[in-house]
Each structure stands twice: as structure tokens, then as C-alpha cells.
Write an enzyme that holds these catalytic residues in place. Structure first.
Site, PDB file in Angstrom:
ATOM      1  N   HIS A  46      -4.214   3.257 -13.058  1.00  0.00           N
ATOM      2  CA  HIS A  46      -3.417   2.659 -12.240  1.00  0.00           C
ATOM      3  C   HIS A  46      -3.005   3.297 -10.922  1.00  0.00           C
ATOM      4  O   HIS A  46      -2.287   4.153 -10.664  1.00  0.00           O
ATOM      5  CB  HIS A  46      -2.247   2.254 -13.112  1.00  0.00           C
ATOM      6  CG  HIS A  46      -1.193   1.392 -12.492  1.00  0.00           C
ATOM      7  ND1 HIS A  46      -1.132   0.263 -13.040  1.00  0.00           N
ATOM      8  CD2 HIS A  46      -0.579   1.237 -11.253  1.00  0.00           C
ATOM      9  CE1 HIS A  46      -0.312  -0.724 -12.471  1.00  0.00           C
ATOM     10  NE2 HIS A  46       0.071   0.158 -11.283  1.00  0.00           N
ATOM     11  N   HIS A 104      -2.521   2.084  -6.427  1.00  0.00           N
ATOM     12  CA  HIS A 104      -2.456   1.070  -5.317  1.00  0.00           C
ATOM     13  C   HIS A 104      -3.177   1.766  -4.120  1.00  0.00           C
ATOM     14  O   HIS A 104      -2.179   2.363  -3.166  1.00  0.00           O
ATOM     15  CB  HIS A 104      -0.888   0.769  -5.059  1.00  0.00           C
ATOM     16  CG  HIS A 104      -0.538   0.151  -6.301  1.00  0.00           C
ATOM     17  ND1 HIS A 104      -0.455  -1.462  -6.266  1.00  0.00           N
ATOM     18  CD2 HIS A 104      -0.015   0.528  -7.293  1.00  0.00           C
ATOM     19  CE1 HIS A 104       0.322  -1.693  -7.397  1.00  0.00           C
ATOM     20  NE2 HIS A 104       0.535  -0.650  -8.102  1.00  0.00           N
ATOM     21  N   GLN A 125       1.296  -9.217  -5.988  1.00  0.00           N
ATOM     22  CA  GLN A 125       2.455  -8.550  -6.013  1.00  0.00           C
ATOM     23  C   GLN A 125       3.851  -9.536  -5.839  1.00  0.00           C
ATOM     24  O   GLN A 125       4.881  -9.068  -6.535  1.00  0.00           O
ATOM     25  CB  GLN A 125       2.727  -7.435  -4.500  1.00  0.00           C
ATOM     26  CG  GLN A 125       3.968  -6.930  -4.385  1.00  0.00           C
ATOM     27  CD  GLN A 125       4.144  -5.804  -5.089  1.00  0.00           C
ATOM     28  OE1 GLN A 125       3.253  -4.670  -4.991  1.00  0.00           O
ATOM     29  NE2 GLN A 125       5.064  -5.834  -6.279  1.00  0.00           N
ATOM     30  N   HIS A 150       0.683  -5.701 -14.376  1.00  0.00           N
ATOM     31  CA  HIS A 150       2.001  -5.142 -14.465  1.00  0.00           C
ATOM     32  C   HIS A 150       2.806  -5.732 -15.268  1.00  0.00           C
ATOM     33  O   HIS A 150       2.973  -6.922 -15.047  1.00  0.00           O
ATOM     34  CB  HIS A 150       2.603  -5.017 -12.867  1.00  0.00           C
ATOM     35  CG  HIS A 150       1.895  -4.420 -11.807  1.00  0.00           C
ATOM     36  ND1 HIS A 150       0.381  -4.262 -11.463  1.00  0.00           N
ATOM     37  CD2 HIS A 150       2.689  -2.959 -11.304  1.00  0.00           C
ATOM     38  CE1 HIS A 150       0.243  -3.210 -10.685  1.00  0.00           C
ATOM     39  NE2 HIS A 150       1.542  -2.504 -10.283  1.00  0.00           N
ATOM     40  N   GLU A 203       7.991  -4.201 -16.088  1.00  0.00           N
ATOM     41  CA  GLU A 203       8.388  -2.994 -15.290  1.00  0.00           C
ATOM     42  C   GLU A 203       9.694  -2.967 -15.131  1.00  0.00           C
ATOM     43  O   GLU A 203      10.107  -3.187 -13.682  1.00  0.00           O
ATOM     44  CB  GLU A 203       7.496  -2.680 -13.972  1.00  0.00           C
ATOM     45  CG  GLU A 203       7.716  -1.316 -13.427  1.00  0.00           C
ATOM     46  CD  GLU A 203       6.890  -1.088 -12.038  1.00  0.00           C
ATOM     47  OE1 GLU A 203       6.272  -2.011 -11.530  1.00  0.00           O
ATOM     48  OE2 GLU A 203       6.908  -0.005 -11.670  1.00  0.00           O
ATOM     49  N   ASP A 230      -0.319   5.877  -9.996  1.00  0.00           N
ATOM     50  CA  ASP A 230       0.470   4.434  -9.360  1.00  0.00           C
ATOM     51  C   ASP A 230       0.600   4.607  -8.075  1.00  0.00           C
ATOM     52  O   ASP A 230      -0.062   3.827  -7.154  1.00  0.00           O
ATOM     53  CB  ASP A 230       1.870   4.177  -9.986  1.00  0.00           C
ATOM     54  CG  ASP A 230       2.390   2.781  -9.956  1.00  0.00           C
ATOM     55  OD1 ASP A 230       1.700   2.018  -9.320  1.00  0.00           O
ATOM     56  OD2 ASP A 230       3.324   2.639 -10.539  1.00  0.00           O
TER      57      ASP A 230
HETATM   58 ZN   LIG Z   1       1.589  -0.423  -9.820  1.00  0.00          ZN
END
Ligand SMILES: [Zn+2]
Length: 429
Positions: free
Chosen positions: A57, A59, A152, A210, A213, A309
Site C-alpha cells: 500500500h 501513494h 481520493q 481504503h 480509515e 502508505d
Molecule cells: Zn493510502
């Protein structure tokens, strides 16, 4: 005749004194006392040799952008998302590619040779998608980059996001992403999970969302994700990332939820460095850790991987692509300090994410790709303790990164001239 033999390897499964024979980029033999000639022989002298680290995971579109256009003052997830929104219109393709390639160099040096990166699809220009598809091709000879179409700002909440996501998939993005807890309502969140799972089923793609979270114990989108996974026959192709709300859920509810996740064949991906810094931000004391229930998920038979992440981006100002740091944080936060617990944390940055990503030829066995990391450690637990130096990193049997061993050169009267940190650390009491 082999191209290369690594002699005297310690393997993560506990076997020692093993020789690994490599030909044409593949592992051909794994046995003690391999009697064969080779173009090159490297004696690793009992050090740990593992398949490469895998980050489940990440970005990569945001990485190394720390401070652009400003620093996250509160350090919260929501300010990070707002900050990323400010940065997006300023992004250029060249800068995205340059930062991503720089991060891939860091990754290689740390023995991290496979990364699943989410890529934001909410910008209708899809600049980041184009950039990372380019990077994926560029790094293919040395790093496996898998991309997730990640809305996102919410696939239902952000105008045009669903169309953008479909365009990203058509361009070659590998996995369907989502963010149900960021949609406007719980109902919209559940609807987004349904839409995205159906899209993945239609196109034969994996799913990685996701999911939940937050510290909100009533954020239960993982339940919906497990439901649609089973309904659509997606078992084994779906992962729920973060799942931090599970930390705060009622124990009775979790006792019902865990078997549902296991039954649906949904994998869990925790992000220890980020969960421990972003969750619990609305608490006074006691302050929740926020990471999902890793030992309980494992005990229920759910595969659990750890992701990095973020590295130097709107959400996190630290990090270096070191998956041993990620695993070490994970074992501390989850209190997985038993021998088995620590080995499970090592697996959470190697074998388990390799399975979740569906990596071909991963492992140390005849037929596997000769992608290997030689660590300055004797076993996985020592590797975690030392955040061990990556002495050698091999891709398809070729050395692509090298770091000198950590050695103290004291040269003092009565002290040895040179001390191997690993041996010194393990000596006596
Ligand atoms: Zn993430």
C-alpha cells in the site's frame, strides 16, 4: 553450469547452509552443498537471504512532495487530504515522474522490489495516472509497480470521479480502488462499495479499497466489502486497506465480523507508520493507537500485509522505503513481540503482500525469479531488530544495489580492530 551461486545462505524458513543456484534470471537449485560450476560465486557466510520486500500500500503520486505547497500543520488525515487538493492543480507530469523514479531508486536500495501504489483519479486531466503508467514501464526491469485507481475525493462525492476511474482502468491501471468512509453518508459509502466491486467483477480486476480509515467504531464498510466480495465471487482478489475503525469497534461486533472477512477471502492491509500517527487525533487520553486488529485477523485466517502508505508527502514527513521499519512499527503497535508474532510481521512485508499482489515467481524455490536480498542478519527476527543492512539486492540474478556492512572500526588497545555489529550484538549477556 550456473550463472551465479549464492553459497551458505540462511533462509527465512529457518534452513541454514543453503546454496542457491541461478540461471537465466531464475532460481534453478536450492540445496546444501550444491556441486556445480558457476560464472560467479558469492559466499554470503550465513547471512539471511530473502525474497525482496513488497509494499502492499503506497501513494507514489504524492511521494517526496513534502512541503509542497506548504507543510501539514495539524498533522491530521483531513488536512493532508485538503493539502493534496491544493497541490493537485500545481502538479506537472515531469515532476511526478521525477519524484516517483527517485523513490523507486530508494526502494531498490532497500530491497523493496514490488509496490502496489494507489493513484488519485479525481483530477480529470489524469496527469498522475499517465505519469505513473509511464513510470511503471520505465522501472519494469527492476521493480514491479502495480497501480490502483483511487478516487481520493470519493467516487460518488467528487463530480466525474467514476468516469475518471473507468478511464484510468481503460488506460491500463490494474486494480479498482475506493474510499467509502469519505463519501458523504454511510449509505453512499456502501453504494460506492457495491458500484466498485461490480465494476471489478465485470472487468476481471482485483479490488483494494481504503476502507474505514477513521476512529469511528460505526464505520463498517469492511462488512459491505466482504458481502459484495462473496456475492460477486471475488474471493481472493479483494483487499481492505487500513481498517482502522476496527481498533475502536465493539468486541462482540468484531467477533462476528472477523469470520465474515475470512469467509469472503478478503485480505487486510494495515499501515502501521501512518495509522499510529494519523489515528487517535481527536482523543485526549487514553489515546487510541488506531491500527487494525492484526493478531486477531491473522488468527481468524485473514492474510494481513503491512504497507508504507506515505513517504514525505502531505500526510507524513518521514520514511525512506524501508519495509523493515514498517514491520518493526507494526509489531510494536500490535504488541506482536512473540517469536511467531515477529515472524508474522516479517511475512507481512514479504510473502503475504506478494500473494495479495499476485506476484509471479516470488519466493526461494526452483522456478522462482532470482529476485533476492542478502541482509546483514542471521534470521528474520534479527533483521527486524537491526533494520538490517541490505548487503546485496538482486533482480533476475543480477546485483542492482549494494550497501557496505555496518562495522565498528574501533582500533583501540584491548579491543578488536573491527567489530561486526551483528556478531557483537549477539554475543554474551
Ligand atoms: Zn493510502
Amino acid at each position: 553450469m550456473f550463472d551465479l551461486i549464492l553459497r551458505q545462505c540462511a533462509l527465512p524458513d529457518g534452513r541454514g547452509g543453503i546454496d542457491i543456484g541461478i540461471r537465466d534470471g531464475r532460481i534453478v537449485a536450492v540445496e546444501a552443498g550444491l556441486a556445480a560450476a558457476a560464472g560467479e560465486v558469492i559466499d554470503v557466510a550465513g547471512q539471511l537471504v530473502t525474497p525482496p520486500f513488497v509494499d502492499a500500500h503506497f501513494h507514489m503520486d504524492a511521494t517526496l512532495s513534502y512541503g509542497l505547497p506548504r507543510v501539514n500543520q495539524s498533522g491530521t488525515l483531513l488536512e493532508g487530504i485538503a493539502l493534496w487538493g491544493e497541490l493537485k492543480p500545481l502538479l506537472t507530469q515531469d515532476a511526478l515522474v521525477e519524484r516517483a523514479l527517485a523513490y523507486c531508486d530508494w526502494a531498490v536500495a532497500k530491497g523493496l522490489l514490488a509496490i502496489r501504489s494507489h493513484v488519485d483519479v479525481c483530477d480529470p486531466r489524469l496527469l498522475a495516472v499517465e505519469a505513473l503508467l509511464h513510470v511503471k514501464e520505465k522501472v519494469r526491469p527492476y521493480l514491479d509497480l502495480q497501480l490502483v485507481a483511487f478516487p481520493q475525493d470519493g467516487v460518488l462525492r467528487a463530480p466525474g470521479a467514476l468516469d475518471n476511474l473507468k478511464r484510468a482502468l481503460a488506460m491500463g491501471v490494474d486494480v479498482v480502488g475506493g474510499i467509502p468512509h469519505f463519501e458523504r453518508t454511510m449509505a453512499d459509502g456502501a453504494e460506492s462499495v457495491r458500484i466498485l466491486c461490480e465494476l471489478a467483477a465485470e472487468r476481471g480486476l482485483p479490488v483494494d479499497m481504503h476502507c474505514d480509515e477513521s476512529d469511528d467504531p460505526l464505520s463498517r464498510h469492511i462488512e459491505t466489502l466482504a458481502f459484495h466480495t462473496r456475492r460477486l465471487g471475488l474471493q481472493g482478489r479483494v483487499a481492505g486497506s487500513h481498517l482502522t475503525s476496527m481498533h475502536s469497534m465493539d468486541n462482540y461486533y468484531v467477533s462476528k465480523l472477523l469470520p465474515l472477512i475470512a469467509e469472503a477471502g478478503v485480505a487486510a492491509i494495515a499501515n502501521p507508520l501512518i495509522n499510529i500517527t494519523l489515528q487517535g487525533r481527536h482523543d485526549t487520553y487514553p489515546r487510541r493507537r488506531g491500527m487494525t486488529r492484526v493478531p486477531e485477523l491473522l488468527a481468524a485466517g485473514v492474510p494481513v500485509a503491512f504497507g508504507h502508505d506515505c513517504v514525505m508527502d502531505p500526510w507524513y514527513s518521514l520514511g525512506s522505503g524501508d519495509m523493515l521499519e514498517v514491520a518493526a512499527m507494526g509489531l510494536h503497535v500490535a504488541q506482536m513481540t512473540s517469536q511467531d508474532g515477529m515472524r508474522a510481521c516479517f511475512a507481512a512485508v514479504t510473502d503475504t503482500p506478494a500473494r495479495i499482489l499476485g506476484l509471479e515467481g516470488y519466493g526461494i524455490a526452483p522456478g522462482c525469479r532470482a529476485d533476492l536480498v542478502v541482509l546483514q542478519a542471521g534470521d528474520p527476527i534479527e533483521a527486524l531488530r537491526l533494520r538490517a543492512t541490505r548487503l546485496l539486492v538482486l533482480r533476475a540474478g543480477r546485483v542492482i544495489a549494494r550497501t557496505p556492512p555496518a562495522i565498528a572500526t574501533l582500533d583501540l588497545p584491548g579491543r578488536p580492530g573491527s567489530v561486526d555489529f551483528r556478531q557483537a550484538a549477539g554475543r554474551g549477556h
